[in-house]
Design an enzyme around this catalytic site. Structure first.
Site, PDB file in Angstrom:
ATOM      1  CE  LYS A 104      -4.408   1.025   0.049  1.00  0.00           C
ATOM      2  NZ  LYS A 104      -5.482   0.225  -0.556  1.00  0.00           N
TER       3      LYS A 104
HETATM    4  P1  NAD Z   1     -12.966   7.671  -3.503  1.00  0.00           P
HETATM    5  O1  NAD Z   1     -12.006   8.688  -3.072  1.00  0.00           O
HETATM    6  O2  NAD Z   1     -13.325   7.594  -4.942  1.00  0.00           O
HETATM    7  O3  NAD Z   1     -14.329   7.869  -2.684  1.00  0.00           O
HETATM    8  C1  NAD Z   1     -14.382   7.976  -1.307  1.00  0.00           C
HETATM    9  C2  NAD Z   1     -15.801   8.391  -0.969  1.00  0.00           C
HETATM   10  O4  NAD Z   1     -15.973   8.385   0.449  1.00  0.00           O
HETATM   11  C3  NAD Z   1     -16.129   9.804  -1.428  1.00  0.00           C
HETATM   12  O5  NAD Z   1     -17.465   9.836  -1.882  1.00  0.00           O
HETATM   13  C4  NAD Z   1     -15.980  10.635  -0.158  1.00  0.00           C
HETATM   14  O6  NAD Z   1     -16.735  11.822  -0.186  1.00  0.00           O
HETATM   15  C5  NAD Z   1     -16.515   9.633   0.847  1.00  0.00           C
HETATM   16  N1  NAD Z   1     -16.132   9.891   2.225  1.00  0.00           N
HETATM   17  C6  NAD Z   1     -14.913  10.143   2.740  1.00  0.00           C
HETATM   18  N2  NAD Z   1     -14.980  10.295   4.071  1.00  0.00           N
HETATM   19  C7  NAD Z   1     -16.281  10.129   4.403  1.00  0.00           C
HETATM   20  C8  NAD Z   1     -17.001  10.165   5.622  1.00  0.00           C
HETATM   21  N3  NAD Z   1     -16.403  10.402   6.774  1.00  0.00           N
HETATM   22  N4  NAD Z   1     -18.340   9.948   5.575  1.00  0.00           N
HETATM   23  C9  NAD Z   1     -18.976   9.704   4.408  1.00  0.00           C
HETATM   24  N5  NAD Z   1     -18.351   9.651   3.233  1.00  0.00           N
HETATM   25  C10 NAD Z   1     -17.027   9.865   3.229  1.00  0.00           C
HETATM   26  O7  NAD Z   1     -12.431   6.281  -2.946  1.00  0.00           O
HETATM   27  P2  NAD Z   1     -12.822   4.830  -3.443  1.00  0.00           P
HETATM   28  O8  NAD Z   1     -11.817   4.407  -4.418  1.00  0.00           O
HETATM   29  O9  NAD Z   1     -14.273   4.777  -3.788  1.00  0.00           O
HETATM   30  O10 NAD Z   1     -12.540   3.990  -2.103  1.00  0.00           O
HETATM   31  C11 NAD Z   1     -13.526   3.840  -1.092  1.00  0.00           C
HETATM   32  C12 NAD Z   1     -13.097   2.730  -0.157  1.00  0.00           C
HETATM   33  O11 NAD Z   1     -12.972   1.527  -0.882  1.00  0.00           O
HETATM   34  C13 NAD Z   1     -11.751   2.936   0.545  1.00  0.00           C
HETATM   35  O12 NAD Z   1     -11.797   2.354   1.819  1.00  0.00           O
HETATM   36  C14 NAD Z   1     -10.792   2.163  -0.321  1.00  0.00           C
HETATM   37  O13 NAD Z   1      -9.652   1.764   0.387  1.00  0.00           O
HETATM   38  C15 NAD Z   1     -11.659   1.003  -0.701  1.00  0.00           C
HETATM   39  N6  NAD Z   1     -11.258   0.309  -1.925  1.00  0.00           N
HETATM   40  C16 NAD Z   1     -11.145   0.971  -3.111  1.00  0.00           C
HETATM   41  C17 NAD Z   1     -10.797   0.263  -4.257  1.00  0.00           C
HETATM   42  C18 NAD Z   1     -10.739   0.904  -5.618  1.00  0.00           C
HETATM   43  O14 NAD Z   1     -10.551   0.189  -6.608  1.00  0.00           O
HETATM   44  N7  NAD Z   1     -10.930   2.207  -5.750  1.00  0.00           N
HETATM   45  C19 NAD Z   1     -10.516  -1.098  -4.171  1.00  0.00           C
HETATM   46  C20 NAD Z   1     -10.658  -1.741  -2.954  1.00  0.00           C
HETATM   47  C21 NAD Z   1     -11.028  -1.023  -1.837  1.00  0.00           C
END
Ligand code: NAD
Length: 422
Positions: A104
């Protein structure tokens, strides 16, 4: 107080190690990250000043293959968080049986307060700094919170400039035009959708139209998941993001919400008119977590469901699209209350699975059709879900424990076979 994610990750490993009688030397090895790189990233800001950011790249374990894991830009990034996320990546790759170890990366910054130019300069310098440990055969980054396709393109370009040839396989989640994969952008959300579909079948929850779902986070994962759920007929009654929350008992029109979010730079849901809107995101999350829904999906960031709010949660199923959204204390409450939690290392593994497909395509310089990607992803997610479910039935344990049993056993076997060098 926020629980330390690395301590949570260690606790989870320790519990499973005990349960499967893991040899102490393998347990000890897995409690440590193989490699940790901390870098200073000087960036010339738009006003001419120079700001120095801190960045990390952590490789937890490489026994099953090269390291793989996203890069996060967030003001709250800490080394312990990056270490925990790297360890979770090790388990995630093992749960779905793809030949990677876990890694990571993270940079302590607030991209919401930075210009595009500043983010590009930060990305290029960070890439150069971690360039000594990343590469197609070594460690392959991908997007995570507040990093996207464009940032992956800059990483690929910077790495390629430094080695002197185009190296698409150094990073996944790239735009299609430079070696990205069909289906990668929506892969994590789609993977969560396949898991929900399999869960609904196996637990006989009924028709999608009858099921209510609440989703925290409307970024890459949350919005794509909602898109597939909405298309399949599920009723999404509450969504929050950092700009607030929208609630509608009749179901939120996801197509319209996505259109609305595309209208602003950070793709925020704020200002969406169809439903009740709560502007304070903390209050909106409180409301979201107390909704009477069939499935709750945390898809934002870690540590969102804690012992403080777990008691108020009324859902029967939680599907963890985000990484580490539930603390171990909250987990215990759910076990007592009979709430089934599909753990992150299984539920959100669709992203890394299609990242793996992207990397394979890059190395072969041969690209697949979107329908092939969807079909292969569906097979991986459903097979993994059923493997985890079967272990949980056999061992009479939660899905999280069974996912850990499966993952740690697979990694441990690799460690056992390879032995200790020299
Ligand atoms: P992103 O940045 O595209 O979206 C994050 C979202 O969460 C946004 O809508 C943001 O406004 C919201 N957010 C942040 N803090 C918040 C809070 N306190 N309350 C409510 N909403 C909040 O990120 P993503 O890529 O969608 O990732 C989201 C989660 O999924 C993370 O935990 C990430 O580690 C995990 N993840 C992502 C991927 C990927 O392919 N992008 C893969 C596996 C896991």
């Amino acid at each position: 107080m926020k629980e330390n994610p690395w301590e949570i990750a260690l606790k989870q490993l320790d519990e499973v190690a005990k349960r499967i009688n893991l040899e102490p030397w393998i347990h000890e090895k897995l409690r440590h990250c193989k490699r940790i790189l901390i870098v200073s990233i000087p960036v010339r800001m738009d006003d001419g000043s120079v700001k120095v950011f801190t960045g990390y790249r952590v490789q937890h374990n490489l026994e099953r293959g090269p390291a793989k894991g996203g890069i996060r830009y967030h003001p709250d990034v800490t080394l312990d968080e990056v270490k925990a996320l790297a360890m979770w990546m090790t388990w995630k790759c093992a749960v779905v049986g793809i030949p990677y170890g876990g890694a990571k990366g993270g940079v302590v910054c607030n991209p919401l307060e930075m210009s595009i130019g500043e983010i590009e300069r930060l990305t290029r310098r960070y890439t150069s700094e971690i360039g000594i440990i990343i590469g197609p055969e070594k460690d392959i980054p991908a997007p995570d919170v507040y990093t996207n396709e464009q940032i992956m393109a800059w990483i690929m370009d910077t790495y390629s400039m430094n080695v002197g040839y185009s190296s698409p396989g150094v990073v996944t989640g790239k735009p299609l035009e430079i070696g990205g994969s069909e289906g990668r952008k929506e892969a994590t959300g789609l993977g969560v959708y396949y898991i929900i579909d399999e869960l609904v079948r196996k637990f006989k929850l009924g028709k999608p139209e009858k099921l209510k779902i609440a989703v925290q986070g409307f970024g890459n994962v949350g919005s794509n998941l909602c898109r597939f759920l909405y298309k399949a007929g599920y009723k999404i009654v509450g969504i929050t993001d950092i700009s607030g929350g929208v609630f509608n008992k009749k179901g939120i029109n996801i197509d319209k919400l996505i259109k609305h979010t595309k209208g602003n730079r950070f793709h925020h849901i704020k200002g969406f008119k169809e439903g009740d809107f709560i502007e304070d995101y903390r209050k909106a999350n409180e409301e979201l977590f107390s909704l009477s829904v069939d499935i709750l999906v945390p898809a934002a960031i870690e540590n969102q469901i804690t012992s403080e709010n777990a008691q108020k949660i009324k859902t029967k199923f939680i599907v963890e699209a985000a990484n580490g959204p539930t603390t171990p204390d909250a987990d215990k409450i759910f076990e007592e209350k009979g709430i089934t939690v599909v753990p992150d290392i299984l539920a959100n593994a669709g992203g890394v699975t299609v990242s793996y497909f992207e990397w394979v395509q890059d190395l072969q310089e041969h690209f697949w059709e979107k329908r092939d990607i969807y079909r292969k992803l569906s097979l991986v997610m459903r097979k993994s879900f059923n493997e985890v479910l079967n272990i949980s039935k056999k061992e009479k344990c939660s899905l999280r424990t069974s996912a850990y049993i499966l993952a740690v056993s697979r990694v441990a076997e690799a460690v056992r076979l390879r032995g200790i060098y020299p």
